[in-house]
Structures are given as structure tokens and as C-alpha cells.
Design an enzyme around this catalytic site. Structure first.
Site, PDB file in Angstrom:
ATOM      1  CB  CYS A 247       7.804  76.776 104.953  1.00  0.00           C
ATOM      2  SG  CYS A 247       8.216  77.743 106.417  1.00  0.00           S
ATOM      3  CB  ALA A 249      11.811  75.501  98.742  1.00  0.00           C
ATOM      4  N   GLY A 251       8.330  73.325  96.379  1.00  0.00           N
ATOM      5  CA  GLY A 251       7.294  73.950  95.574  1.00  0.00           C
ATOM      6  C   GLY A 251       6.100  73.102  95.167  1.00  0.00           C
ATOM      7  N   GLY A 252       5.941  71.924  95.759  1.00  0.00           N
ATOM      8  CA  GLY A 252       4.776  71.089  95.403  1.00  0.00           C
ATOM      9  C   GLY A 252       3.473  71.859  95.573  1.00  0.00           C
ATOM     10  CE  LYS A 253       2.135  70.797 101.315  1.00  0.00           C
ATOM     11  NZ  LYS A 253       3.488  70.220 101.132  1.00  0.00           N
ATOM     12  CG  ASP A 294      14.559  83.061 109.138  1.00  0.00           C
ATOM     13  OD1 ASP A 294      13.396  82.931 109.575  1.00  0.00           O
ATOM     14  OD2 ASP A 294      15.558  82.618 109.728  1.00  0.00           O
ATOM     15  CG  ASP A 310       4.156  72.382 103.876  1.00  0.00           C
ATOM     16  OD1 ASP A 310       3.704  71.641 104.762  1.00  0.00           O
ATOM     17  OD2 ASP A 310       4.762  71.948 102.878  1.00  0.00           O
ATOM     18  CB  CYS A 363       4.915  65.969 106.272  1.00  0.00           C
ATOM     19  SG  CYS A 363       6.614  66.560 106.382  1.00  0.00           S
TER      20      CYS A 363
HETATM   21  C1  LIG Z   1       8.000  70.994 104.739  1.00  0.00           C
HETATM   22  S1  LIG Z   1       9.206  71.838 103.821  1.00  0.00           S
HETATM   23  C2  LIG Z   1       8.228  72.671 102.650  1.00  0.00           C
HETATM   24  C3  LIG Z   1       7.675  71.843 101.518  1.00  0.00           C
HETATM   25  C4  LIG Z   1       6.963  72.686 100.466  1.00  0.00           C
HETATM   26  N1  LIG Z   1       5.902  73.490 101.025  1.00  0.00           N
HETATM   27  C5  LIG Z   1       6.391  71.864  99.327  1.00  0.00           C
HETATM   28  O1  LIG Z   1       5.184  71.649  99.269  1.00  0.00           O
HETATM   29  O2  LIG Z   1       7.162  71.453  98.453  1.00  0.00           O
HETATM   30  C6  LIG Z   1       9.639  73.114 104.923  1.00  0.00           C
HETATM   31  C7  LIG Z   1      10.442  74.257 104.346  1.00  0.00           C
HETATM   32  O3  LIG Z   1      10.571  75.250 105.371  1.00  0.00           O
HETATM   33  C8  LIG Z   1      11.735  76.008 105.094  1.00  0.00           C
HETATM   34  N2  LIG Z   1      12.040  76.779 106.314  1.00  0.00           N
HETATM   35  C9  LIG Z   1      12.455  76.310 107.508  1.00  0.00           C
HETATM   36  N3  LIG Z   1      12.576  77.326 108.389  1.00  0.00           N
HETATM   37  C10 LIG Z   1      12.222  78.456 107.739  1.00  0.00           C
HETATM   38  C11 LIG Z   1      12.162  79.847 108.100  1.00  0.00           C
HETATM   39  N4  LIG Z   1      12.462  80.233 109.331  1.00  0.00           N
HETATM   40  N5  LIG Z   1      11.773  80.741 107.169  1.00  0.00           N
HETATM   41  C12 LIG Z   1      11.455  80.335 105.919  1.00  0.00           C
HETATM   42  N6  LIG Z   1      11.518  79.058 105.520  1.00  0.00           N
HETATM   43  C13 LIG Z   1      11.893  78.121 106.411  1.00  0.00           C
HETATM   44  C14 LIG Z   1      12.729  74.951 104.703  1.00  0.00           C
HETATM   45  O4  LIG Z   1      13.782  75.506 103.948  1.00  0.00           O
HETATM   46  C15 LIG Z   1      11.863  73.969 103.900  1.00  0.00           C
HETATM   47  O5  LIG Z   1      11.970  74.228 102.533  1.00  0.00           O
END
Ligand SMILES: C[S@@+](CC[C@H](N)C(=O)[O-])C[C@H]1O[C@@H](n2cnc3c(N)ncnc32)[C@H](O)[C@@H]1O
Length: 432
Positions: A247, A249, A251-253, A294, A310, A363
């Protein structure tokens, strides 16, 4: 401006005053958030289409401040009229955005009134005019702290106590400062006015154009709240080991981990958000393998040394910068998120090498998405342990709770500008 033109069927003398179109857009946007439950940043594109960038920014600012102060603005409206205005009636929406301009954004009163009245054409213009006149004559003021929506205040009082609810109100009353994360420790000259709350971090006053800050093009830093930087801090130096950033995007982490020497595989389901992750990597010159998948179905080819999950969540912890969240999120969505988080955690845990580290973060200011998820996981997985966060890994003023988790709450680091609400747990897989 588009709204200088007379509208069909009316003469030029009756044309909407300049600035009315952006207020119409603000009404569309607030309707998308409150009635349809759309996130503000997602709905903003469609609602503000056709506006000049400066008008678009102002429309979004009006909506953000309206949502932040809505409970207090509604109390003023209701105190000024014996005539009950239903929640969803247009005149209430018009009054809400007009009062946010008058009382928060300090827009000149004549511009507020002139652009509000066309929005209630065919409706109670006299009532709207009378309330806005009273607001000026009686010099209405908002309280020092913006009241949270009642259901949120009750939920958080149950979970964290009344003092945290009061801190949350204070912290909600203004947008937060700007935090930057750096790939390597910056020199002191360019950032002399910034506060360093941790290594690789600088805090700047809010309200600055990020693109205009030193080094934006060179890409040595990215915007990231200090609380959001904590999960990757718990993973330390990578020394070439492989980590799954699940998860990932935008991409901060991912950038923090790549900068810390990890070989990062960044996975996310959203192609659009991954495009932003790739842009961020390109701008900062950092690298990671980017995978669209996914994670309920995708799996890595081989076990890895470490995982950062995340997880998607209610995002109630980032209510300072996204004031729509507290109006949209209901217990049902928190429960749905918690179920998804449990599923993602189960899958992620099966991809670690023996003895590997898994950091889980959300968060969110809901225990159901933090403490309760980890408790449920540990109940099912004998041999897994919590590896408590250590004080020396954390910025001054943040310490692990009695379970070893990091739980950032409103009121922490208040004098330095506060923190987003986050939950972070570091778990260790059994070694055989
Ligand atoms: C909290 S954000 C992530 C922030 C990111 N880690 C950062 O630091 O920038 C949660 C992310 O989970 C992704 N997401 C949600 N369900 C998912 C799944 N089943 N599989 C993969 N990614 C998923 C979303 O597209 C979203 O980008």
C-alpha cells in the site's frame, strides 16, 4: 472569469458579480462531500472544472474552512433565525460558505454578500441577506477552537478521553504546518527558519507554496507529516536488504526506505496513485521496484526480510489537513476498513522470512484500525511478538505506549505545531 458573462435569459445588468462561479463550485463541492460522502480532494477536480487556478484554490479554501467550522457556523445561523433551515437546504449551504468567508477567511463583506445572493435566486434571499447583515453589524466571532462533529467527539471521548477531544478541537482549528522529509541531512543555511523535530526532518510555517521552496526541482525532500515518517523510522537502515512496501502510493514511505538503503518493492492497487509514486521517485532520484497489485490476490515470488504495511484506513488521523474526513466517516466504514486491514495483515505476515520484521501503520484515530487489529492478529499467531519502539528511534516528545506501540494523538508536540494521528506497531515473526 467565466461568471462575468450574463446567464442565459437575463440582461447584462443582471449578470452574476465576479467571483460567483467559484462560490457555485464551492457549493457543488460541499454537496459532494456531505451528501455523497466523496473525499474533498477527489471531488475537487470535477466540482471546480473550468475555473482559473487561483479561483479553484479559493473555492477549495472556502470549502475546507466551512467544513472545519461547520458546527460553530451552524450554531450562529440557528441562533439568528427562528425559521429552522433544514440541514440539506441550499440557503443553509450558502450561509455556511458565506460565513466561512466572513469569519475565517476574512473576505471583504461586500464581496461575500454580493456573491452569496445570486446563489439563492428563487429562494430566501431576504433571510440570507438579513443573517449576513447581522453577522457584520454584531461582529460575529467564532470560538477559539472549532468543535468536532458530535458523533466524532463522542467516539473519541470514549476511546481517548475528553482532554484529547479538546486537543483535537484546538488542532482542527487551523491547517497544520508543512513538514518535509529529506533523503539526506540538509545543510543549515537554506533551512535556517525551519524547525528540525527529528533527523531528516524540517518543519515550516503553513501556507507556503511547496513548489517554491528551495530544492524542489532537485528533489532532496518531499512533504510528509512527522507522524507519517515514524513507520519507516522503525525499520532503520536497510543495508541492501529487501522490503515489501505494501500500500505504497503515493510513496512517502517508499522514498524514506529507499533513502535508508532498502531494496524496496513498492506495491499498490491504484495505477493512478502509483503514477504519482513513480513521479516522486523520478523527482527525488530514488529507486524502487514498482508493482501494481491488489495484495488480497498478489503475492511475492519469495519471502522477504521486512514488510511495511501502511494499510488503507478511515484517515481520521489526518483530519487537520483533510477536514472533510470527520464529516464523511461513519462507524460502518471504520468497521469495513478494520476487516480489510485484518485480511491484508494476514497475507502480509505470510510473506516474511523467519525472524523478519513487519511494521503495520494506519493514519487513523480509531483503535479498531490500530491496537485492536494487532491484538486480534497476535491472538491468532503464536510466536509473533511486539518489538517495542525505542525512545532513541523516535523524535523527542514521542514515546512508545505501554504495549510498545506508537500512538500519536492530538495535543502531542502542540507547541511545535502538532502531529497527525497515527498508529504504528512493529512485529517480529517467529524465527523458525
Ligand atoms: C494510506 S495510503 C498509502 C500511503 C503511502 N504508504 C505513503 O506513504 O505515501 C493506502 C494505499 O493503499 C492502497 N490500497 C488499498 N487497498 C489495497 C489493496 N487491496 N492492495 C493494494 N493496495 C491497496 C491505496 O491505493 C492507497 O494508495
Amino acid at each position: 472569469m467565466a461568471d462575468r458573462r450574463p446567464r442565459r435569459g437575463r440582461g447584462p445588468a443582471e449578470a452574476d458579480p465576479p467571483g460567483t462561479a467559484l462560490r457555485r463550485a464551492a457549493l457543488r463541492l460541499i454537496d459532494a462531500v456531505l451528501r455523497r460522502g466523496d473525499p474533498l480532494d477527489v471531488a475537487a477536480h470535477a466540482a471546480t472544472q473550468g475555473l482559473a487556478p487561483v479561483d479553484r484554490a479559493f473555492a477549495i479554501a472556502i470549502v475546507s474552512e466551512t467544513l472545519r467550522w461547520m458546527g460553530d457556523i451552524d450554531a450562529l445561523i440557528d441562533g439568528a433565525t427562528a425559521q429552522h433551515l433544514p440541514e440539506d437546504v441550499k440557503s443553509r449551504a450558502v450561509l455556511r460558505i458565506a460565513l466561512a468567508q466572513l469569519l475565517v477567511l476574512k473576505t471583504p463583506p461586500h464581496a461575500v454578500v454580493a456573491t452569496a445572493l445570486p446563489l439563492v435566486a428563487g429562494g430566501p434571499r431576504r433571510l440570507v441577506h438579513a443573517i449576513l447583515s447581522r453577522a457584520q453589524q454584531e461582529e460575529w466571532q467564532l470560538p477559539d477552537a472549532a468543535n468536532l462533529p458530535e458523533t466524532v467527539a463522542e467516539r473519541w471521548a470514549d476511546q481517548w478521553g475528553d482532554a484529547i477531544v479538546a486537543e483535537a478541537s484546538t488542532t482542527w482549528s487551523a491547517p497544520p504546518p508543512i513538514d518535509l522529509s529529506f533523503a539526506s541531512e540538509p545543510g543549515s543555511e537554506e533551512w535556517a527558519d525551519a524547525i528540525a523535530l527529528a533527523p531528516l526532518h524540517r518543519r515550516l510555517p503553513r501556507g507556503q507554496a511547496v513548489e517554491a521552496l528551495p530544492g524542489f526541482r532537485e528533489g532532496g525532500w518531499w512533504v510528509q507529516d512527522l507522524a507519517a515518517s515514524l513507520p519507516a523510522r522503525l525499520l532503520g537502515a536497510g543495508e541492501g536488504r529487501t522490503i515489501l512496501d505494501l500500500c505504497a502510493a503515493p510513496g512517502g514511505k517508499t522514498m524514506q526506505l529507499a533513502a535508508a538503503g532498502w531494496n524496496v518493492v513498492a506495491v499498490d492497487a491504484s495505477a493512478k496513485r502509483l503514477a504519482r509514486l513513480s513521479e516522486n521517485l523520478a523527482r527525488t532520484g530514488l529507486s524502487a521496484e514498482v508493482v501494481q497489485g491488489d495484495i488480497r490476490k498478489w503475492a511475492p515470488d519469495a519471502p522477504v526480510d521486512a514488510i511495511l504495511l501502511d494499510a488503507p484506513c478511515s484517515a481520521t488521523g489526518i483530519f487537520r489537513r483533510h477536514p472533510d474526513v470527520l464529516h464523511r466517516i461513519e462507524p460502518r466504514q471504520i468497521a469495513e476498513m478494520a476487516e480489510l486491514q485484518g485480511e491484508l495483515l494476514e497475507r502480509a505476515a505470510s510473506w516474511l522470512k523467519p525472524g523478519g520484521t513487519l511494521v503495520y501503520a494506519t493514519c487513523s484515530l480509531e483503535r479498531a484500525e490500530g491496537e485492536d487489529r494487532i491484538a486480534a492478529f497476535l491472538d491468532r499467531h503464536a510466536g509473533w511478538t511486539i518489538e517495542a519502539a525505542r525512545i532513541d528511534e523516535l523524535p523527542a516528545g514521542i514515546s512508545p505506549d505501554e504495549s510498545g506501540f506508537i500512538r500519536t494523538l492530538p495535543g502531542m508536540l502542540a507547541e511545535a505545531g502538532g502531529l497527525d494521528g497515527f498508529f504504528v506497531a512493529r512485529l517480529r515473526a517467529p524465527s523458525d
